[in-house]
Write an enzyme that holds these catalytic residues in place. Structure first.
Site, PDB file in Angstrom:
ATOM      1  N   LYS A  13       0.834  -1.218   0.000  1.00 43.85           N
ATOM      2  CA  LYS A  13       0.000   0.000   0.000  1.00 43.85           C
ATOM      3  C   LYS A  13       0.864   1.261   0.000  1.00 43.85           C
ATOM      4  CE  LYS A  13      -2.105  -0.954   3.934  1.00 43.85           C
ATOM      5  NZ  LYS A  13      -1.641  -2.261   4.385  1.00 43.85           N
ATOM      6  N   ARG A  88      -9.542   0.515   9.033  1.00 46.65           N
ATOM      7  CA  ARG A  88      -8.998  -0.814   9.286  1.00 46.65           C
ATOM      8  C   ARG A  88     -10.028  -1.736   9.925  1.00 46.65           C
ATOM      9  NH1 ARG A  88      -3.304   0.265   9.186  1.00 46.65           N
ATOM     10  NH2 ARG A  88      -2.119  -1.626   9.542  1.00 46.65           N
ATOM     11  N   ARG A 127      11.442  -5.751   5.491  1.00 48.09           N
ATOM     12  CA  ARG A 127      11.248  -4.355   5.049  1.00 48.09           C
ATOM     13  C   ARG A 127      12.211  -3.385   5.736  1.00 48.09           C
ATOM     14  NH1 ARG A 127       5.294  -2.226   5.104  1.00 48.09           N
ATOM     15  NH2 ARG A 127       5.304  -3.025   7.230  1.00 48.09           N
ATOM     16  N   ARG A 158      11.364  -1.002  10.989  1.00 46.64           N
ATOM     17  CA  ARG A 158      10.318  -0.617  11.931  1.00 46.64           C
ATOM     18  C   ARG A 158      10.297  -1.574  13.118  1.00 46.64           C
ATOM     19  NH1 ARG A 158       4.958   0.035   8.406  1.00 46.64           N
ATOM     20  NH2 ARG A 158       4.152  -1.176  10.149  1.00 46.64           N
ATOM     21  N   ARG A 169      -0.239  -9.075  13.586  1.00 43.08           N
ATOM     22  CA  ARG A 169      -0.868  -8.070  12.705  1.00 43.08           C
ATOM     23  C   ARG A 169      -1.676  -8.750  11.597  1.00 43.08           C
ATOM     24  NH1 ARG A 169       4.393  -5.106  11.366  1.00 43.08           N
ATOM     25  NH2 ARG A 169       3.299  -4.253   9.575  1.00 43.08           N
TER      26      ARG A 169
HETATM   27  P1  ADP Z   1       0.982  -2.160   8.076  1.00 42.64           P
HETATM   28  O1  ADP Z   1      -0.093  -1.834   7.075  1.00 42.64           O
HETATM   29  O2  ADP Z   1       2.218  -2.694   7.429  1.00 42.64           O
HETATM   30  O3  ADP Z   1       0.502  -3.028   9.213  1.00 42.64           O
HETATM   31  P2  ADP Z   1       0.922   0.558   9.207  1.00 42.64           P
HETATM   32  O4  ADP Z   1       2.086   1.463   9.171  1.00 42.64           O
HETATM   33  O5  ADP Z   1      -0.262   0.926   8.393  1.00 42.64           O
HETATM   34  O6  ADP Z   1       1.507  -0.857   8.805  1.00 42.64           O
HETATM   35  O7  ADP Z   1       0.414   0.380  10.722  1.00 42.64           O
HETATM   36  C1  ADP Z   1       1.282   0.056  11.783  1.00 42.64           C
HETATM   37  C2  ADP Z   1       0.501  -0.097  13.083  1.00 42.64           C
HETATM   38  O8  ADP Z   1      -0.126   1.157  13.438  1.00 42.64           O
HETATM   39  C3  ADP Z   1      -0.657  -1.095  13.064  1.00 42.64           C
HETATM   40  O9  ADP Z   1      -0.217  -2.428  13.311  1.00 42.64           O
HETATM   41  C4  ADP Z   1      -1.544  -0.552  14.207  1.00 42.64           C
HETATM   42  O10 ADP Z   1      -1.022  -0.888  15.473  1.00 42.64           O
HETATM   43  C5  ADP Z   1      -1.413   0.937  14.040  1.00 42.64           C
HETATM   44  N1  ADP Z   1      -2.456   1.503  13.130  1.00 42.64           N
HETATM   45  C6  ADP Z   1      -2.251   2.018  11.893  1.00 42.64           C
HETATM   46  N2  ADP Z   1      -3.409   2.416  11.339  1.00 42.64           N
HETATM   47  C7  ADP Z   1      -4.381   2.136  12.236  1.00 42.64           C
HETATM   48  C8  ADP Z   1      -5.799   2.275  12.249  1.00 42.64           C
HETATM   49  N3  ADP Z   1      -6.463   2.794  11.205  1.00 42.64           N
HETATM   50  N4  ADP Z   1      -6.476   1.878  13.352  1.00 42.64           N
HETATM   51  C9  ADP Z   1      -5.844   1.356  14.408  1.00 42.64           C
HETATM   52  N5  ADP Z   1      -4.511   1.165  14.462  1.00 42.64           N
HETATM   53  C10 ADP Z   1      -3.771   1.545  13.395  1.00 42.64           C
END
Ligand code: ADP
Length: 212
Positions: A13, A88, A127, A158, A169
């Protein structure tokens, strides 16, 4: 042009969002990036977020919605935006609809990037991201390693990209995020991008074709 990316952690994404930023000049709203920058600021909220994110759990809906709402209402998003990592879960998807209704705008395209699940762990665990320009590489699939230089920056990993957290996740994704694919299918704005295991440029071409 308001675009939303859906897909599992590691599906690409962020990479595709960056391609669209270059082509269309509209900003990306990545809730993951917004939350990580809150953590870097070492605020009280940031310290609470650190624990939740390192366990691979979702951050509270209200906190995330507040961050997104601020961004969407900012002048930089006037011409459109790319949502990455939000919504999400179903409740966030409904809150987003409410928020957009109040300002009279709509999401025009939802791109779901479909990637075989067995690849996702390697995509996340390997990554690495440049701490300066945001370039994303993978230790398994390129010659770059954590700590290598990238222009003026350095590739970093990360904190939540370790096998244990990634596995959690992916579980949370299946339980909470996958159901919203149908939500957007019913609205007739969902586009499934296939071949997510292939080169990023092939996915970008599919997306550009749809947008044009
Ligand atoms: P990825 O899509 O690779 O899991 P992100 O950078 O989008 O990574 O998200 C990292 C973390 O941030 C998630 O595992 C969660 O803990 C938190 N997070 C991100 N976006 C949301 C969201 N919309 N609602 C709740 N938690 C979120």
């Amino acid at each position: 042009m308001n675009i939303l990316f859906l897909g599992a952690p590691g599906c690409g994404k962020g990479t595709q969002s960056k391609m669209l930023i270059k082509e269309y000049g509209i900003p990306q709203i990545s809730t993951g990036d917004l939350l990580r920058s809150e953590i870097s600021s070492k605020s009280e909220l940031g310290n609470q977020l650190k624990d939740i994110i390192s366990q691979g759990k979702f951050v509270n809906d209200e906190i995330v919605l507040e961050l997104v709402s601020k961004k969407i209402n900012s002048p930089e998003c006037k011409k459109g935006f790319i949502l990455d990592g939000f919504p999400r879960n179903l409740s966030q998807a409904k809150s987003l609809d409410k928020l957009l209704n109040t300002i009279n705008i709509q999401i025009k395209y939802v791109f779901f990037i479909d990637v075989p699940s067995e690849l996702l762990i390697k995509r996340c665990v390997g990554r690495i991201t440049c701490d300066t320009c945001g370039r994303i590489e993978n230790e398994y699939f390129s010659d770059f390693k954590e700590g290598d230089k990238c222009g003026d920056g350095v590739f970093v990993k990360r904190a939540d990209d370790n096998e244990k957290t990634v596995t959690n996740r992916l579980k949370v994704y299946t339980e909470q995020t996958e159901p919203i694919i149908d939500y957007y299918k019913e609205k007739n704005i969902l586009h499934t991008i296939i071949g997510g295991e292939g080169p990023a440029t092939e996915l970008t071409n599919q997306i550009f074709d749809i947008l044009s």
